[in-house]
Design an enzyme around this catalytic site. Sequence first.
Site, PDB file in Angstrom:
ATOM      1  N   GLU A  89       0.857  -1.285   0.173  1.00 39.58           N
ATOM      2  CA  GLU A  89       0.057  -0.171   0.019  1.00 39.58           C
ATOM      3  C   GLU A  89       0.908   1.222   0.083  1.00 39.58           C
ATOM      4  O   GLU A  89       0.372   2.211  -0.750  1.00 39.58           O
ATOM      5  CB  GLU A  89      -0.851   0.041   1.247  1.00 39.58           C
ATOM      6  CG  GLU A  89      -2.074  -1.018   1.114  1.00 39.58           C
ATOM      7  CD  GLU A  89      -1.669  -2.317   1.610  1.00 39.58           C
ATOM      8  OE1 GLU A  89      -0.514  -2.678   1.944  1.00 39.58           O
ATOM      9  OE2 GLU A  89      -2.685  -3.274   1.523  1.00 39.58           O
TER      10      GLU A  89
ATOM     11  N   PHE B 213     -11.708  -7.314  13.936  1.00 39.50           N
ATOM     12  CA  PHE B 213     -10.595  -7.736  13.010  1.00 39.50           C
ATOM     13  C   PHE B 213     -10.274  -6.830  12.054  1.00 39.50           C
ATOM     14  O   PHE B 213     -11.070  -6.334  11.233  1.00 39.50           O
ATOM     15  CB  PHE B 213     -10.907  -8.942  12.436  1.00 39.50           C
ATOM     16  CG  PHE B 213      -9.978  -9.438  11.354  1.00 39.50           C
ATOM     17  CD1 PHE B 213      -8.444  -9.930  11.852  1.00 39.50           C
ATOM     18  CD2 PHE B 213     -10.197  -9.717   9.782  1.00 39.50           C
ATOM     19  CE1 PHE B 213      -7.400 -10.287  10.858  1.00 39.50           C
ATOM     20  CE2 PHE B 213      -9.080 -10.223   9.145  1.00 39.50           C
ATOM     21  CZ  PHE B 213      -7.770 -10.431   9.501  1.00 39.50           C
ATOM     22  N   GLN B 214      -8.953  -6.301  11.675  1.00 39.46           N
ATOM     23  CA  GLN B 214      -8.459  -5.300  10.993  1.00 39.46           C
ATOM     24  C   GLN B 214      -9.036  -3.886  11.129  1.00 39.46           C
ATOM     25  O   GLN B 214      -9.382  -3.366  10.203  1.00 39.46           O
ATOM     26  CB  GLN B 214      -8.696  -5.970   9.453  1.00 39.46           C
ATOM     27  CG  GLN B 214      -7.662  -7.084   9.142  1.00 39.46           C
ATOM     28  CD  GLN B 214      -7.375  -7.331   7.772  1.00 39.46           C
ATOM     29  OE1 GLN B 214      -8.290  -7.080   6.844  1.00 39.46           O
ATOM     30  NE2 GLN B 214      -6.281  -7.733   7.342  1.00 39.46           N
TER      31      GLN B 214
ATOM     32  N   LYS C 226     -17.566  -0.816   5.754  1.00 39.16           N
ATOM     33  CA  LYS C 226     -18.217  -2.025   4.713  1.00 39.16           C
ATOM     34  C   LYS C 226     -19.727  -1.890   4.775  1.00 39.16           C
ATOM     35  O   LYS C 226     -20.244  -2.063   3.601  1.00 39.16           O
ATOM     36  CB  LYS C 226     -17.461  -3.428   5.188  1.00 39.16           C
ATOM     37  CG  LYS C 226     -17.804  -4.395   4.205  1.00 39.16           C
ATOM     38  CD  LYS C 226     -17.239  -5.523   4.536  1.00 39.16           C
ATOM     39  CE  LYS C 226     -17.260  -6.640   3.276  1.00 39.16           C
ATOM     40  NZ  LYS C 226     -16.553  -7.817   3.828  1.00 39.16           N
TER      41      LYS C 226
ATOM     42  N   MET D  86      24.391   8.542   2.045  1.00 39.12           N
ATOM     43  CA  MET D  86      24.248   9.902   2.640  1.00 39.12           C
ATOM     44  C   MET D  86      24.433   9.756   4.061  1.00 39.12           C
ATOM     45  O   MET D  86      24.961  10.712   4.795  1.00 39.12           O
ATOM     46  CB  MET D  86      22.724  10.378   2.449  1.00 39.12           C
ATOM     47  CG  MET D  86      22.455  11.693   2.701  1.00 39.12           C
ATOM     48  SD  MET D  86      23.702  13.127   2.165  1.00 39.12           S
ATOM     49  CE  MET D  86      22.778  13.516   0.648  1.00 39.12           C
TER      50      MET D  86
HETATM   51  C1  LIG Z   1      12.512   5.541   5.202  1.00 40.14           C
HETATM   52  C2  LIG Z   1      13.851   5.880   5.412  1.00 40.14           C
HETATM   53  N1  LIG Z   1      14.477   5.447   6.414  1.00 40.14           N
HETATM   54  C3  LIG Z   1      15.688   5.993   6.583  1.00 40.14           C
HETATM   55  C4  LIG Z   1      16.089   7.271   5.966  1.00 40.14           C
HETATM   56  C5  LIG Z   1      17.328   7.930   6.266  1.00 40.14           C
HETATM   57  N2  LIG Z   1      18.614   7.936   4.904  1.00 40.14           N
HETATM   58  C6  LIG Z   1      18.742   8.946   4.375  1.00 40.14           C
HETATM   59  S1  LIG Z   1      19.612   8.640   3.112  1.00 40.14           S
HETATM   60  C7  LIG Z   1      19.916   7.174   3.841  1.00 40.14           C
HETATM   61  C8  LIG Z   1      20.601   5.991   2.816  1.00 40.14           C
HETATM   62  C9  LIG Z   1      20.012   5.840   1.453  1.00 40.14           C
HETATM   63  O1  LIG Z   1      20.980   5.076   0.725  1.00 40.14           O
HETATM   64  P1  LIG Z   1      21.270   4.599  -0.619  1.00 40.14           P
HETATM   65  O2  LIG Z   1      19.802   4.356  -1.068  1.00 40.14           O
HETATM   66  O3  LIG Z   1      21.857   3.534  -0.932  1.00 40.14           O
HETATM   67  O4  LIG Z   1      21.547   5.965  -1.363  1.00 40.14           O
HETATM   68  P2  LIG Z   1      23.083   6.715  -1.504  1.00 40.14           P
HETATM   69  O5  LIG Z   1      22.915   7.711  -0.255  1.00 40.14           O
HETATM   70  O6  LIG Z   1      23.900   5.754  -1.091  1.00 40.14           O
HETATM   71  O7  LIG Z   1      23.008   7.221  -2.624  1.00 40.14           O
HETATM   72  C10 LIG Z   1      19.068   6.827   4.725  1.00 40.14           C
HETATM   73  C11 LIG Z   1      19.256   5.351   5.517  1.00 40.14           C
HETATM   74  C12 LIG Z   1      15.281   7.920   4.955  1.00 40.14           C
HETATM   75  N3  LIG Z   1      15.589   9.015   4.289  1.00 40.14           N
HETATM   76  N4  LIG Z   1      14.024   7.140   4.752  1.00 40.14           N
END
Ligand SMILES: Cc1ncc(C[n+]2csc(CCOP(=O)(O)OP(=O)(O)O)c2C)c(N)n1
Lengths: 188, 588
Positions: free
Chosen positions: B53, B115-116, B165, B485
């Site tokens: 979803e 439920f749900q 529902k 990042m």
């Molecule tokens: C759902 C979610 N969880 C955690 C984060 C924190 N976060 C930001 S960038 C990142 C790393 C992303 O890694 P990747 O997809 O390999 O991209 P890269 O920076 O290596 O290009 C994380 C964990 C986020 N933005 N979104």
Amino acid sequence: MAKTGTVGQPGAAYTFVKGDETVRRHTFAVIVDNEPGVLARVIGLFSGRGYNIESLTVSTVTEDESVSRINIVTTGTEMIIEQIKAQLERLIPIHNVHDLTLDGAHVEVELALVKVRAKEHNRRESLRIADIFGAKVADTTLESFVFQIEGTTDKVDSFIELMRALGDTEIARSGVIAIARGSNIVSV
Amino acid sequence: MSTQQLTGAEMVIKALADQGVEVVFGYPGGAVLPIYDALFKQNRIRHILVRHEQGAVHAAEGYARSTGKPGVVLVTSGPGATNAVTGLTDALLDSIPIICLTGQVPTHLIGNDAFQECDTTGITRPCTKHNYLVKDVNKVSKTIHEAFYIATSGRPGPVVIDLPKDVQFASGTYEMPKQVAHKTYKPVVKPDRARIEAAVDLLLSAKRPIIYAGGGIINSGPNAAKLLGEFTRMTNFPITLTLMGLGAFPANEPQYLGMLGMHGTYEANWAMHDCDVMLAIGSRFDDRITGRVDAFSPNSTKIHIDIDASSINKNIRVDLPIVGDAGFALEDLIKVYKARQKKPDAAALDRWWKQIDEWRAVKCLDFKTDGKIIKPQQAIRRLYEKTVASGRETFITTEVGQHQMWAAQHFDFQKPNRWMTSGGLGTMGYGLPAAVGTQLGNPDGLVIDIAGEASILMNIQELSTAVQYRLPVKVFILNNEYMGMVRQWQELLHGGRYSESYSEALPDFVKLADAYGLKGLRAENPGQLDDVIDEMLAHDGPVLADILVDKKENCFPMIPSGAAHNDMLLGPVEEGEEAIGAAGKVLV
Ligand SMILES: Cc1ncc(C[n+]2csc(CCOP(=O)(O)OP(=O)(O)O)c2C)c(N)n1
Ligand SMILES: [Mg+2]
């Protein structure tokens, strides 16, 4: 690591007054549709955005009960108070928002029920103070009174403080209700 | 005939069709079976079965952002609704119009921990523009029509309609959509004329002006972007765009300074810092833009045009606030500007452009290539060049991380609605489902998700959706084997202690593509990069391309959190130098 100097700045065209950082108390009247969840929207907005609620009252105010008025007392800097108003106005079921403090003179009243358990001298003293404050006796037993007091938050506060000195107390407060002075009527 | 007897479920379908909906992204379950049954019996609306979803909402976002139409989602109660929450929050922060229909347990069971069952309106209240629980079948159609109006007007956003529902089974009266003024919701779209005139006078008096535009231009529609271009060219003012605004002004025109903010260009951030009059339009002074608030553009007069009054004076005090739609405001700005028959001080503007050219000469986005290893910036640049050469309408979505910022920096957008990224919430897992939705809205477009190897795994299941509907989306993974990042911040803030940011145990993406039934490609060195891109673009079907890039590359320029615009990191921090102060470390 690159750092460079700043070029000459003639300054803003408007005199840029630094935002007022003083925290002030503001009373809002919020006119809302009386529908399920509307109070949750308002309260959720305050808690979600970290705004303070000093008191909040709500009741329907139209003949058909379709509209409610929420009175909120809050505190914040000028910028926060402005945000609170703008954020409230953004909620869909809200008719209008009035910052009564900003709009000018208004009447603020609170109601409190103060139960005090006291004997002998303190019992007589509590009655005397109640008389001075214009509080009514709403209930009595041989060792307690329930006083009903109304007035500004300050007045209610000082009454409660005095009662606390005289015996064990239990307190119920309504929170502030407020309305602007003058003949103008807020549309719903 | 304007009214008709229908079941609640039939009304849902009819109301959507009457609102012009062509596609619904959804996933069935017990509490929405009547609606799925009504879907089965008609052919006006196409249902796209996603695999999660969250993916449904992001797909609807991609569809909405790339077509300008609202995106529609249909999910079941309980877990269906809770899975949608991330997408709804994403749409709220990026102002994307979404209508999300959720099933609910029958009214008599509400509150019984059935439920749900979950408190969908309670859970989604803070992550929607508005939401409804419809308990009366006679209110179903009216509520849906109202939801479309609320989602798409003013500052757009997601709206949830929770449908028990029994209401879906009940019969009642259907009402056609009609133009009705809402009782309490009345967004201001026409800006105040006197303020527009004051704005023009300020702009005419400027010696160092800048236009700072954002996603509000895109939301206002292609005409707003056209007018923004017209006004910018007319004034010869420099312009910078936010992450959400990319494409609102053509990146290849000389007045464009590039993106501003945390990973914005040197020239854009310096021009923002040193300008004397700023025209902010459809942008909201977000913390990724302002950096240190007290050092943000300290000596400028600020004009702020936004459709949302609460966006004005929230983070930065402005001198001239104007509430209104960006398109209308630009229309008026152009009219008044022309009527004034004056020009800004040409000599001053000339000096300002000379200063800007000096900043440009820093060439802050330049990167060094390497014979052995693909640089991520290089991969994006080549991808950009090859999409231009292909002559196709190209749509880019992204995941979240370094690759997202590199895409924003190195892929040039000439038109609005071509760039779909999760700006406000920064949701990893956004890009692939958004690409699915974008492709559905633009069947002939070339749709590419620029991804990271970590992010792509967050909604990888949507590859099945792409395969099922033969959507030729391309997933271009910049695989640096790190949550890059996160690693970059750990390097700058936490002494290079790379706690849990290594992408351990990665799948073999080529085999994974094979397992899902799409084409998998891999480039391991610069010599293979062009061929892989060519093959990816030439393939008439979905592709997963695994591009192995430099693991240690960092994204620059960067304004570290808590720093000012003129305090920018242009490249790797030298040994012993503190990139981020103690106060900045607590910021995100
Ligand atoms: C759902 C979610 N969880 C955690 C984060 C924190 N976060 C930001 S960038 C990142 C790393 C992303 O890694 P990747 O997809 O390999 O991209 P890269 O920076 O290596 O290009 C994380 C964990 C986020 N933005 N979104
Ligand atoms: Mg990575």
